[in-house]
Write a protein that holds these residues in place. Structure first.
Motif, PDB file in Angstrom:
ATOM      1  N   LYS A  19      11.804  -1.096  10.852  1.00  0.00           N
ATOM      2  CA  LYS A  19      11.704   0.305  11.633  1.00  0.00           C
ATOM      3  C   LYS A  19      11.796   1.267  10.123  1.00  0.00           C
ATOM      4  N   GLN A  20      12.661   1.042   9.452  1.00  0.00           N
ATOM      5  CA  GLN A  20      12.831   1.717   8.181  1.00  0.00           C
ATOM      6  C   GLN A  20      11.651   1.831   7.317  1.00  0.00           C
ATOM      7  N   MET A  21      10.919   0.727   7.360  1.00  0.00           N
ATOM      8  CA  MET A  21       9.562   0.724   6.680  1.00  0.00           C
ATOM      9  C   MET A  21       8.554   1.892   7.371  1.00  0.00           C
ATOM     10  N   HIS A  22       8.723   1.985   8.570  1.00  0.00           N
ATOM     11  CA  HIS A  22       7.521   2.793   9.117  1.00  0.00           C
ATOM     12  C   HIS A  22       8.031   4.159   8.803  1.00  0.00           C
ATOM     13  N   ILE A  23       9.231   4.563   8.566  1.00  0.00           N
ATOM     14  CA  ILE A  23       9.558   5.879   8.209  1.00  0.00           C
ATOM     15  C   ILE A  23       9.054   6.131   6.834  1.00  0.00           C
ATOM     16  N   ALA A  24       9.610   4.946   5.880  1.00  0.00           N
ATOM     17  CA  ALA A  24       9.294   5.320   4.635  1.00  0.00           C
ATOM     18  C   ALA A  24       7.907   5.270   4.084  1.00  0.00           C
ATOM     19  N   GLN A  25       6.721   4.557   4.897  1.00  0.00           N
ATOM     20  CA  GLN A  25       5.527   4.844   4.726  1.00  0.00           C
ATOM     21  C   GLN A  25       4.944   6.153   4.876  1.00  0.00           C
ATOM     22  N   MET A  57      13.485   3.599  -0.018  1.00  0.00           N
ATOM     23  CA  MET A  57      13.477   2.900   1.153  1.00  0.00           C
ATOM     24  C   MET A  57      12.687   1.689   1.123  1.00  0.00           C
ATOM     25  N   ILE A  58      11.549   1.641   0.565  1.00  0.00           N
ATOM     26  CA  ILE A  58      10.712   0.483   0.566  1.00  0.00           C
ATOM     27  C   ILE A  58      11.403  -0.618  -0.296  1.00  0.00           C
ATOM     28  N   CYS A  59      11.802  -0.166  -1.574  1.00  0.00           N
ATOM     29  CA  CYS A  59      12.335  -1.257  -2.263  1.00  0.00           C
ATOM     30  C   CYS A  59      13.785  -1.820  -1.493  1.00  0.00           C
ATOM     31  N   LYS A  60      14.221  -1.097  -0.685  1.00  0.00           N
ATOM     32  CA  LYS A  60      15.383  -1.749  -0.133  1.00  0.00           C
ATOM     33  C   LYS A  60      14.885  -2.410   1.214  1.00  0.00           C
ATOM     34  N   ASN A  61      13.745  -2.297   1.774  1.00  0.00           N
ATOM     35  CA  ASN A  61      13.627  -2.769   2.979  1.00  0.00           C
ATOM     36  C   ASN A  61      12.386  -3.733   3.099  1.00  0.00           C
ATOM     37  N   LEU A  62      11.201  -3.470   2.297  1.00  0.00           N
ATOM     38  CA  LEU A  62      10.063  -4.213   2.700  1.00  0.00           C
ATOM     39  C   LEU A  62      10.303  -5.793   2.441  1.00  0.00           C
ATOM     40  N   ALA A 115       8.222  11.338  -2.175  1.00  0.00           N
ATOM     41  CA  ALA A 115       7.853  10.026  -2.837  1.00  0.00           C
ATOM     42  C   ALA A 115       8.938   9.114  -3.196  1.00  0.00           C
ATOM     43  N   MET A 116       9.763   9.867  -3.863  1.00  0.00           N
ATOM     44  CA  MET A 116      11.077   9.267  -4.341  1.00  0.00           C
ATOM     45  C   MET A 116      11.775   8.646  -3.381  1.00  0.00           C
ATOM     46  N   ARG A 117      12.193   9.127  -2.284  1.00  0.00           N
ATOM     47  CA  ARG A 117      12.886   8.740  -1.154  1.00  0.00           C
ATOM     48  C   ARG A 117      12.348   7.643  -0.511  1.00  0.00           C
ATOM     49  N   SER A 118      10.765   7.759  -0.150  1.00  0.00           N
ATOM     50  CA  SER A 118       9.954   6.443   0.163  1.00  0.00           C
ATOM     51  C   SER A 118      10.085   5.146  -0.637  1.00  0.00           C
ATOM     52  N   ILE A 119      10.268   5.387  -2.158  1.00  0.00           N
ATOM     53  CA  ILE A 119      10.219   4.412  -2.861  1.00  0.00           C
ATOM     54  C   ILE A 119      11.516   3.512  -2.791  1.00  0.00           C
ATOM     55  N   ASP A 156       0.863  -1.007   0.144  1.00  0.00           N
ATOM     56  CA  ASP A 156       0.009  -0.078  -0.099  1.00  0.00           C
ATOM     57  C   ASP A 156       0.877   1.321   0.174  1.00  0.00           C
ATOM     58  N   ALA A 157       1.913   1.111   0.973  1.00  0.00           N
ATOM     59  CA  ALA A 157       2.877   2.286   1.035  1.00  0.00           C
ATOM     60  C   ALA A 157       3.537   2.562  -0.334  1.00  0.00           C
ATOM     61  N   LEU A 158       3.923   1.447  -1.054  1.00  0.00           N
ATOM     62  CA  LEU A 158       4.524   1.586  -2.209  1.00  0.00           C
ATOM     63  C   LEU A 158       3.834   2.165  -3.245  1.00  0.00           C
ATOM     64  N   THR A 159       2.376   1.711  -3.190  1.00  0.00           N
ATOM     65  CA  THR A 159       1.642   2.371  -4.244  1.00  0.00           C
ATOM     66  C   THR A 159       1.193   4.070  -3.806  1.00  0.00           C
ATOM     67  N   HIS A 160       1.235   4.115  -2.785  1.00  0.00           N
ATOM     68  CA  HIS A 160       1.058   5.477  -2.477  1.00  0.00           C
ATOM     69  C   HIS A 160       2.275   6.503  -2.926  1.00  0.00           C
ATOM     70  N   ALA A 161       3.500   5.975  -2.857  1.00  0.00           N
ATOM     71  CA  ALA A 161       4.467   6.799  -3.202  1.00  0.00           C
ATOM     72  C   ALA A 161       4.854   6.806  -4.773  1.00  0.00           C
ATOM     73  N   LEU A 162       4.498   5.763  -5.509  1.00  0.00           N
ATOM     74  CA  LEU A 162       4.490   5.526  -6.938  1.00  0.00           C
ATOM     75  C   LEU A 162       3.330   6.602  -7.555  1.00  0.00           C
ATOM     76  N   GLU A 163       1.960   6.325  -7.077  1.00  0.00           N
ATOM     77  CA  GLU A 163       1.082   7.116  -7.594  1.00  0.00           C
ATOM     78  C   GLU A 163       1.165   8.650  -7.330  1.00  0.00           C
ATOM     79  N   ALA A 164       1.774   9.021  -6.176  1.00  0.00           N
ATOM     80  CA  ALA A 164       2.072  10.360  -5.955  1.00  0.00           C
ATOM     81  C   ALA A 164       3.058  10.936  -6.862  1.00  0.00           C
ATOM     82  N   TYR A 165       4.048  10.428  -6.945  1.00  0.00           N
ATOM     83  CA  TYR A 165       5.095  10.647  -8.055  1.00  0.00           C
ATOM     84  C   TYR A 165       4.605  11.017  -9.548  1.00  0.00           C
TER      85      TYR A 165
END
Length: 388
Positions: A237-243, A220-225, A214-218, A192-201
């Protein structure tokens, strides 16, 4: 002129919840949903921290998965009796959404749901109380957004509330609160968080502020999910920040048709929101790439993907998302999830029409017709790639 709105303060990291012991207030009304927060001691810890600040507290428990009009009315009534000057919503999206709506009716008891559902039309808030949001899941980011969704269970009507006035004053991201999230919740909220970031971008109203988040979130998500799903606590914990970064982006840039589709099919097909997004995301990227391919190519490059052309980069990004979905043991289609084909066929026309009318469709980079939306749903059911 555009606007960018986020909470005034954001406290994050291990034990960030201890901020409550420094709060300046007289009475705090705590809204939560899961009994887990009471049984594992989080609610009592909050009350102890508030007590240290000489703040009297009252709790409202049991907010359901899709918060209802009845629950909001009940909570607002109790608020009016207790008269808090701070409201605290804690949990996933549902209890925080409910707390936001309770707050509105506490401040303005004579408003109707029809009135508060008019986008960006609320009167000024904070005449009685300020709002604190504490997220215990890593996906919805409602702790930093200007949105809430409430359902009337008697009529089936969903009231989407969108107004910068309900952006929380303070967001707390206590990374210790997500350490024991179940795997399925890690997967669903993460996608859901990844979709948020991609669609916002790729949103039509994206701007440099939302792009950066959005880009920083993407990244972090690709690295940590996946690592978070596999019980790497630091990655979780990194995912909590990324979302949260994704939430600040989409609260200001809005979203796109993956969310439109998920909103309209979630309750009808009884599919978790994040899982629905994970199924819809690859084809919606393919659909939007006819207009916003260069934006997806930028994302692909930033997460380390390669390709000689824009199309190759877009396809590499889609392949990565499908791999992530597979690694998270999520279904690749609605059929694989277990949706009955005849049931799906009876509901697809209504889902398509209402998804086109969803507010998120208005900021999608490519316009979509009812027929195209139906084809997107059909492709999602059978697990096919679109060709239009």
């Amino acid at each position: 002129m555009q606007r960018f709105t986020i909470p005034r303060d954001l406290y994050f990291g291990d034990n960030a919840i201890e901020y409550l012991s420094t709060l300046k207030a007289k009475k705090a009304f705590i809204v939560y949903g899961s009994n887990r927060l009471a049984s594992n001691g989080v609610i009592s810890r909050m009350q102890d921290l508030l007590k240290k600040a000489n703040i009297e507290s009252m709790t409202f428990a049991g907010v359901e998965h899709d918060p209802s009009v009845a629950t909001v009315r009940k909570g607002a009534s109790l608020m009016n009796e207790f008269q808090p000057d701070v409201i605290i919503g804690i949990g996933g999206g549902s209890p925080i959404d409910a707390a936001k709506a309770m707050w509105i009716f506490y401040e303005y008891p004579n408003l109707t749901f029809e009135e508060i559902a008019k986008p960006f039309n609320l009167p000024e808030m904070r005449t009685k109380a300020h709002f604190i949001a504490i997220s215990t899941t890593s996906g919805t980011a409602t702790e930093v957004t200007s949105f809430s969704v409430i359902t009337d269970n008697e009529t089936g009507i969903k009231y989407p509330i969108a107004d910068y006035n309900i952006t929380p004053d303070v967001a707390i991201l206590d990374t210790t609160l997500v350490e024991n999230m179940p795997k399925n919740l890690v997967a669903n909220t993460g996608m859901d968080a990844l979709t948020h970031a991609l669609e916002a971008y790729v949103s039509t109203i994206a701007n440099p502020f939302t792009d950066a988040l959005a880009m920083r979130s993407i990244e972090m998500i690709c690295k940590n999910l996946i690592n978070s799903y596999n019980d790497d606590i630091e990655a979780r914990k990194q995912m909590h920040i990324a979302q949260n970064l994704a939430g600040m982006a989409f609260s200001n840039a809005i979203l796109g048709i993956a969310h439109s589709m998920a909103h309209k099919s979630g309750a009808i097909l009884n599919i978790p929101h994040g899982m629905a997004n994970a199924i819809y995301l690859p084809n919606t990227i393919l659909f939007n790439s006819k207009i916003a391919g260069f934006r997806y190519a930028e994302i692909a490059k930033r997460v380390g993907l390669t390709g000689n052309t824009e199309n190759e980069l877009v396809n590499a990004l889609i392949t990565l998302i499908k791999k992530m979905r597979n690694d998270l043991k999520m279904p690749a289609s609605l059929k694989e999830f277990g949706i009955d084909e005849s049931e799906f066929q009876t509901k697809i026309d209504n889902m398509a029409v209402t998804a086109v009318a969803d507010p998120c469709t208005s900021t999608n980079p490519r316009q979509v017709s009812n027929e195209e939306m139906k084809e997107l749903y059909l492709a999602a059911y059978y697990g096919n790639n679109i060709t239009f």
